[in-house]
Design a protein around this motif. Sequence first.
Motif, short mmCIF file in Angstrom:
data_model
loop_
_atom_site.label_atom_id
_atom_site.label_comp_id
_atom_site.label_asym_id
_atom_site.label_seq_id
_atom_site.Cartn_x
_atom_site.Cartn_y
_atom_site.Cartn_z
N ALA A 44 17.97 19.39 -19.81
CA ALA A 44 16.60 18.94 -19.53
C ALA A 44 16.34 18.94 -18.03
N ARG A 45 17.29 18.46 -17.25
CA ARG A 45 17.14 18.44 -15.78
C ARG A 45 17.00 19.86 -15.24
N THR A 46 17.84 20.77 -15.72
CA THR A 46 17.78 22.16 -15.27
C THR A 46 16.45 22.79 -15.65
N TYR A 47 15.96 22.48 -16.84
CA TYR A 47 14.66 23.00 -17.27
C TYR A 47 13.57 22.53 -16.31
N CYS A 48 13.58 21.24 -15.97
CA CYS A 48 12.58 20.70 -15.05
C CYS A 48 12.70 21.31 -13.67
N GLN A 49 13.92 21.44 -13.18
CA GLN A 49 14.12 22.00 -11.85
C GLN A 49 13.68 23.46 -11.78
N SER A 50 13.81 24.18 -12.88
CA SER A 50 13.37 25.58 -12.89
C SER A 50 11.85 25.69 -12.81
N ARG A 51 11.17 24.58 -13.02
CA ARG A 51 9.71 24.52 -12.92
C ARG A 51 9.26 23.68 -11.72
N ASP A 52 10.15 23.56 -10.74
CA ASP A 52 9.88 22.86 -9.47
C ASP A 52 9.63 21.36 -9.63
N PHE A 53 10.27 20.73 -10.60
CA PHE A 53 10.25 19.29 -10.74
C PHE A 53 11.63 18.77 -10.35
N ALA A 54 11.69 17.54 -9.91
CA ALA A 54 12.95 16.98 -9.42
C ALA A 54 13.89 16.54 -10.53
N GLN A 55 13.32 15.99 -11.60
CA GLN A 55 14.19 15.41 -12.63
C GLN A 55 13.51 15.40 -13.99
N PHE A 87 0.83 -1.21 0.00
CA PHE A 87 0.00 0.00 0.00
C PHE A 87 0.86 1.26 0.00
N ILE A 88 1.91 1.28 0.79
CA ILE A 88 2.81 2.44 0.85
C ILE A 88 3.49 2.66 -0.48
N VAL A 89 3.97 1.61 -1.11
CA VAL A 89 4.62 1.73 -2.42
C VAL A 89 3.63 2.24 -3.46
N ALA A 90 2.43 1.71 -3.46
CA ALA A 90 1.41 2.14 -4.42
C ALA A 90 1.03 3.59 -4.19
N ALA A 91 0.93 4.00 -2.95
CA ALA A 91 0.56 5.39 -2.64
C ALA A 91 1.65 6.35 -3.07
N SER A 92 2.91 5.99 -2.87
CA SER A 92 4.00 6.88 -3.26
C SER A 92 4.11 6.96 -4.77
N ALA A 93 3.86 5.88 -5.48
CA ALA A 93 3.90 5.90 -6.95
C ALA A 93 2.76 6.74 -7.50
N ALA A 94 1.62 6.68 -6.85
CA ALA A 94 0.47 7.45 -7.32
C ALA A 94 0.68 8.95 -7.10
N ALA A 97 3.50 10.55 -7.48
CA ALA A 97 4.49 11.07 -8.41
C ALA A 97 3.78 11.77 -9.56
N GLU A 98 4.21 12.97 -9.85
CA GLU A 98 3.58 13.75 -10.92
C GLU A 98 4.52 13.82 -12.11
N THR A 99 3.98 13.61 -13.28
CA THR A 99 4.74 13.70 -14.52
C THR A 99 4.09 14.73 -15.42
N ARG A 100 4.90 15.56 -16.05
CA ARG A 100 4.37 16.55 -16.98
C ARG A 100 5.32 16.69 -18.16
N VAL A 101 4.75 16.83 -19.35
CA VAL A 101 5.54 16.99 -20.56
C VAL A 101 5.46 18.46 -20.99
N PHE A 102 6.61 19.08 -21.17
CA PHE A 102 6.70 20.45 -21.64
C PHE A 102 7.16 20.43 -23.10
N ILE A 103 6.47 21.15 -23.94
CA ILE A 103 6.85 21.28 -25.35
C ILE A 103 7.46 22.67 -25.50
N ILE A 104 8.71 22.72 -25.93
CA ILE A 104 9.38 24.00 -26.08
C ILE A 104 9.98 24.10 -27.48
N ALA A 105 10.17 25.34 -27.93
CA ALA A 105 10.77 25.56 -29.24
C ALA A 105 12.23 25.12 -29.19
#
Length: 101
Positions: free
Chosen positions: A52-63, A12-19, A21-29
């Motif tokens: 790519a990592r720096t771009y994500c971190q600048s938008r408050d994402f970890a990786q 249950f703990i593993v399933a809750a932590s996986a759920a 996790a937020e993923t978002r796709v950014f489309i940039i020029a």
Amino acid sequence: MRSLLALLSCAFIVAASAASAETRVFIIANQADGYGIDQCLAKGEKCGAQVARTYCQSRDFAQASAYRRVDPDEITGSVPKSGANCSHGHCDEYVAITCQR
């Protein structure tokens, strides 16, 4: 019985932590910068990982979990027409960066 309860609790703990996790796709020029970073991102090469990592971190994402070139046909919504904001002959080129929290 205890081991079964412990196993179910862990699952249950593993399933809750996986759920959570937020993923978002950014489309940039994909703008040619003269340093080749645009090609590193577009081709998914290792040299684009830090950008790519720096771009994500600048938008408050970890990786950044992925990055690649996308065709304008893959993008839904408003995409600038050919010739708009063209520099160095690279028009209508976009990169998708997938970020995770």
